[in-house]
Design an enzyme around this catalytic site. Sequence first.
Site, PDB file in Angstrom:
ATOM      1  CB  SER A   1      -0.945   0.018   1.204  1.00 22.95           C
ATOM      2  OG  SER A   1      -1.966  -0.920   0.999  1.00 22.95           O
TER       3      SER A   1
ATOM      4  CE  LYS B   1      -3.777   0.792  -1.042  1.00 24.54           C
ATOM      5  NZ  LYS B   1      -4.458   0.265   0.155  1.00 24.54           N
TER       6      LYS B   1
ATOM      7  CE1 TYR C   1      -4.746  -1.028  -4.378  1.00 15.82           C
ATOM      8  CE2 TYR C   1      -5.305  -3.354  -4.396  1.00 15.82           C
ATOM      9  CZ  TYR C   1      -5.010  -2.199  -3.692  1.00 15.82           C
ATOM     10  OH  TYR C   1      -4.966  -2.225  -2.324  1.00 15.82           O
TER      11      TYR C   1
ATOM     12  CE1 TYR D   1      -4.496   1.289   4.504  1.00 17.15           C
ATOM     13  CE2 TYR D   1      -2.907   0.233   5.953  1.00 17.15           C
ATOM     14  CZ  TYR D   1      -3.325   0.593   4.697  1.00 17.15           C
ATOM     15  OH  TYR D   1      -2.569   0.258   3.617  1.00 17.15           O
TER      16      TYR D   1
ATOM     17  CB  VAL E   1      -0.255  -5.455   4.126  1.00 17.14           C
ATOM     18  CG1 VAL E   1      -0.076  -6.204   2.837  1.00 17.14           C
ATOM     19  CG2 VAL E   1      -0.922  -6.263   5.188  1.00 17.14           C
TER      20      VAL E   1
HETATM   21  N1  GLN Z   1      -2.347  -5.787  -1.669  1.00 17.96           N
HETATM   22  C1  GLN Z   1      -2.958  -5.468  -0.412  1.00 17.96           C
HETATM   23  C2  GLN Z   1      -4.462  -5.429  -0.589  1.00 17.96           C
HETATM   24  O1  GLN Z   1      -4.899  -4.831  -1.512  1.00 17.96           O
HETATM   25  C3  GLN Z   1      -2.437  -4.145   0.080  1.00 17.96           C
HETATM   26  C4  GLN Z   1      -2.981  -3.795   1.418  1.00 17.96           C
HETATM   27  C5  GLN Z   1      -2.009  -3.063   2.311  1.00 17.96           C
HETATM   28  O2  GLN Z   1      -0.810  -2.975   2.082  1.00 17.96           O
HETATM   29  N2  GLN Z   1      -2.534  -2.613   3.417  1.00 17.96           N
HETATM   30  O3  GLN Z   1      -5.172  -6.026   0.183  1.00 17.96           O
END
Ligand code: GLN
Length: 316
Positions: A71, A74, A198, A250, A268
């Site tokens: 993420s 992003k 994505y 988050y 993550v």
């Molecule tokens: N690839 C993960 C997802 O889309 C990314 C989520 C994350 O890094 N929090 O669920």
Amino acid sequence: MDDTHSAPIDLATIVAGIYEEMKPRLGEGKVADYIPQLARVDPAQFGLAVVTIDGTVHSAGDAAVPFSIQSISKAFTLTLALGKHGESIWRRVGREPSGSAFNSIVQLEAEQGKPRNPFINAGAIAITDLILAGHTPKELIGEILRFLRYLANDDEIVIDRDVAQSEAATGFRNVALANFMRSFGKLDHPAEHVLGVYFHQCAIAMNCIQLARAGLFLANGGTSPLTGHSVVSRQRAKRINALMLTCGHYDGSGDFAYHVGLPGKSGVGGGILAVAPGKASIAVWSPGLNQNGNSLLGSLALEKLASRTGWSVFAG
Ligand code: GLN
């Protein structure tokens, strides 16, 4: 360990010291296990890289080991979307913290398919949809990768195809989020095209040094000191930092602001990119996560770094 600093900051000593303090705790936290490629990662790893705005690198531990940025991507796709569409992106995605998990679907129905912010999964999928305009998915994947190579000034950065494929094979929740937005007319392209991009952006592999370099423009008023190129305006860099501070972790964003006090974006895979405006870009990686899906030792290391340097944006 408080925030009073009259002496010059000895970054080399601070970075090395934090690594030594983390060593006995290596392996703490829970590694992401939703795909085997991430579950297989050795949890007993920790890397830290601090790149100051003059380009000097201080690193420790596994700072040269590539990991899945997930993420953290992003923050970079948001930068691309703002470059392409300007402030009009805020018609599709909000700017408020969600208070929910990264992959939550609950707010989307109540808010008619407009995600709370660009950093939760739904919001990031909406952003990827916006930058897909005028491109094939394959072209856009190439563009995102080239953007990161350009920012980091490093052509070695690659996408881990196995991670991307596994994301696609197991990303049922993301498929649901995308289709749900499409049902509200809030996605311009077919869900499978948007998600194809994505999943690949999440699967980009970088090490801490590369990642800290890529984030340097956010610490330096929008201009990369590595190339001298202006990536975004000073005002835009400020605004991306504001979003990272309020939404980058988050439902743990408030806690991160409280303990660290720096704009940051977590993934993550266990990585966190943090920005000390006017000072440095910082990347930390340790795969064990806390209950909000943010790196446990990474967050702790950043708390120590922000405290010892006095770099918290809230420090007087
Ligand atoms: N690839 C993960 C997802 O889309 C990314 C989520 C994350 O890094 N929090 O669920």
